[in-house]
Design an enzyme around this catalytic site. Structure first.
Site, mmCIF file in Angstrom:
data_model
loop_
_atom_site.group_PDB
_atom_site.id
_atom_site.type_symbol
_atom_site.label_atom_id
_atom_site.label_comp_id
_atom_site.label_asym_id
_atom_site.label_seq_id
_atom_site.Cartn_x
_atom_site.Cartn_y
_atom_site.Cartn_z
ATOM 1 N N LYS A 1 -29.036 -6.994 156.242
ATOM 2 C CA LYS A 1 -30.206 -6.959 155.264
ATOM 3 C C LYS A 1 -30.950 -7.748 155.165
ATOM 4 O O LYS A 1 -32.228 -8.501 153.949
ATOM 5 C CB LYS A 1 -30.018 -6.084 153.774
ATOM 6 C CG LYS A 1 -29.579 -5.232 154.535
ATOM 7 C CD LYS A 1 -29.974 -3.984 156.275
ATOM 8 C CE LYS A 1 -31.403 -3.573 156.092
ATOM 9 N NZ LYS A 1 -31.859 -2.814 157.624
ATOM 10 N N HIS B 1 -21.643 -10.854 160.965
ATOM 11 C CA HIS B 1 -22.380 -10.557 159.369
ATOM 12 C C HIS B 1 -21.468 -11.408 158.515
ATOM 13 O O HIS B 1 -20.608 -11.192 157.610
ATOM 14 C CB HIS B 1 -22.432 -9.266 158.926
ATOM 15 C CG HIS B 1 -23.783 -8.819 159.342
ATOM 16 N ND1 HIS B 1 -24.854 -9.175 159.867
ATOM 17 C CD2 HIS B 1 -23.951 -7.474 160.209
ATOM 18 C CE1 HIS B 1 -26.037 -8.718 159.885
ATOM 19 N NE2 HIS B 1 -25.705 -7.221 160.202
ATOM 20 N N SER C 1 -32.608 -2.886 150.221
ATOM 21 C CA SER C 1 -32.301 -2.924 150.975
ATOM 22 C C SER C 1 -31.502 -2.275 151.425
ATOM 23 O O SER C 1 -31.368 -1.305 152.774
ATOM 24 C CB SER C 1 -32.908 -4.308 151.836
ATOM 25 O OG SER C 1 -33.322 -4.065 153.581
#
Ligand code: A3P
Length: 301
Positions: free
Chosen positions: A53, A114, A144
């Site tokens: 995010k 990630h 988020s």
């Protein structure tokens, strides 16, 4: 990562968190961990590395637009998650794994991850592959991430906002600690070819940051191409573009009635979510974890 049939019988359910080599991850990643870690990198591979995010999709679209010299039709060839696959994805929600998708890409391959620097498959580090890191201030990032957990049916249950915020502070959420993640990559940039970009900087001056990315990739954009990259990576444009707004995924995976994938795209939205007490608690903890680093985030513009 091809989307599955939109079916109630697709086997999709929310995973639990499992700790893999010290990082909590959605349990579906575990089944593929060896394949992820042993993937063979190529010297011209480029990673887009982000804490979830932080602006991953935004950077993916910017990079694809740059690679296609601003040709928007070429960038509409497939959804963003197929053009730039997510290395560690492996979920019943998708028919192929990220590793399989990466293996099918033509070079130069652009790959999303990630994972923290230390857990990126070692082949990428050995080959000295370029990495674009996008970092976002912690408060907007956690807000988020909370709304993303609510709508994403292949992420663990988020609990209440209060509970989620505390899990974020403790690093007990998917992909672990935001603090460790950003400190790790910030340190790594001293010895590895890493372009470290802040979400807030792109928001403030997209043209300037896009030129940095193009330069890092060794690409020269003429004025028309640059204008196309700037325009087509605007939030308002990406929000309406089915190839970037994830509306090609079924609601059994991303339930966009709960929260849109392209939700707000703002700096400072955390002020609508944090209570005064939560903010004070967060700031105190933040200073303890991040105080010694020279990394500077902006929470408002
Ligand atoms: P919000 O939930 O705050 O709106 P990721 O791609 O890493 O999952 O990040 C998603 C976040 O980036 C969402 O934040 C999304 O709206 C925002 N985002 C995506 N494209 C953007 C753009 N072109 N400009 C600004 N923000 C964008």
């Amino acid at each position: 990562m091809q989307a599955p049939e939109d079916s109630a019988n697709s086997g999709i359910c929310r995973p639990v968190l499992e700790v893999v080599e010290g990082i909590p991850l959605p349990s579906w990643i575990l089944t593929n961990w060896t394949e992820i870690q042993t993937i063979q990198a190529k010297p011209d591979d480029v990673l887009i590395a982000t804490y979830p995010k932080a602006g991953t999709t935004w950077m993916q679209e910017i990079v694809d637009l740059i690679m296609m010299n601003g040709d928007v039709q070429k960038c509409r060839r497939a959804p963003i998650f197929e053009r730039i696959p997510f290395l560690e994805i492996c979920s019943p929600a998708f028919q192929s794994t990220g590793v399989d998708q990466v293996k099918k890409l033509q070079s130069p391959r652009i790959i999303k991850t990630h994972l923290p620097f230390q857990k990126v498959p070692k082949s990428f580090r050995e080959q000295n592959c370029k990495v674009i890191v996008v970092a976002r201030n912690a408060k907007d990032n956690v807000v988020s991430y909370f709304h993303f957990h609510r709508m994403n049916q292949v992420m663990p249950e988020p609990g209440t906002w209060e509970e989620f915020l505390q899990m974020f502070i403790e690093g007990q959420i998917s992909w672990g600690s935001w603090y460790d993640y950003n400190l790790d990559w910030w340190e790594a940039r001293k010895k590895h070819p890493i372009l470290f970009i802040f979400y807030e900087d792109i928001k403030e001056n997209p043209r300037r940051e896009i030129l940095k990315v193009a330069d890092f990739l060794g690409k020269t954009l003429d004025e028309k191409a640059l204008e196309s990259v700037v325009h087509n990576s605007l939030f308002s444009v990406m929000k309406e573009n089915p190839m970037t707004n994830y509306t090609t995924l079924p609601y059994t995976v991303f339930n966009q009635d709960i929260s849109k994938f392209m939700r707000k795209g703002e700096v400072g939205d955390w002020k609508n979510q944090f209570t005064v007490a939560q903010n004070e608690h967060f700031d105190k903890d933040y200073a303890e974890k991040m105080g010694k680093s020279d990394i500077v985030f902006r929470e408002v513009l």
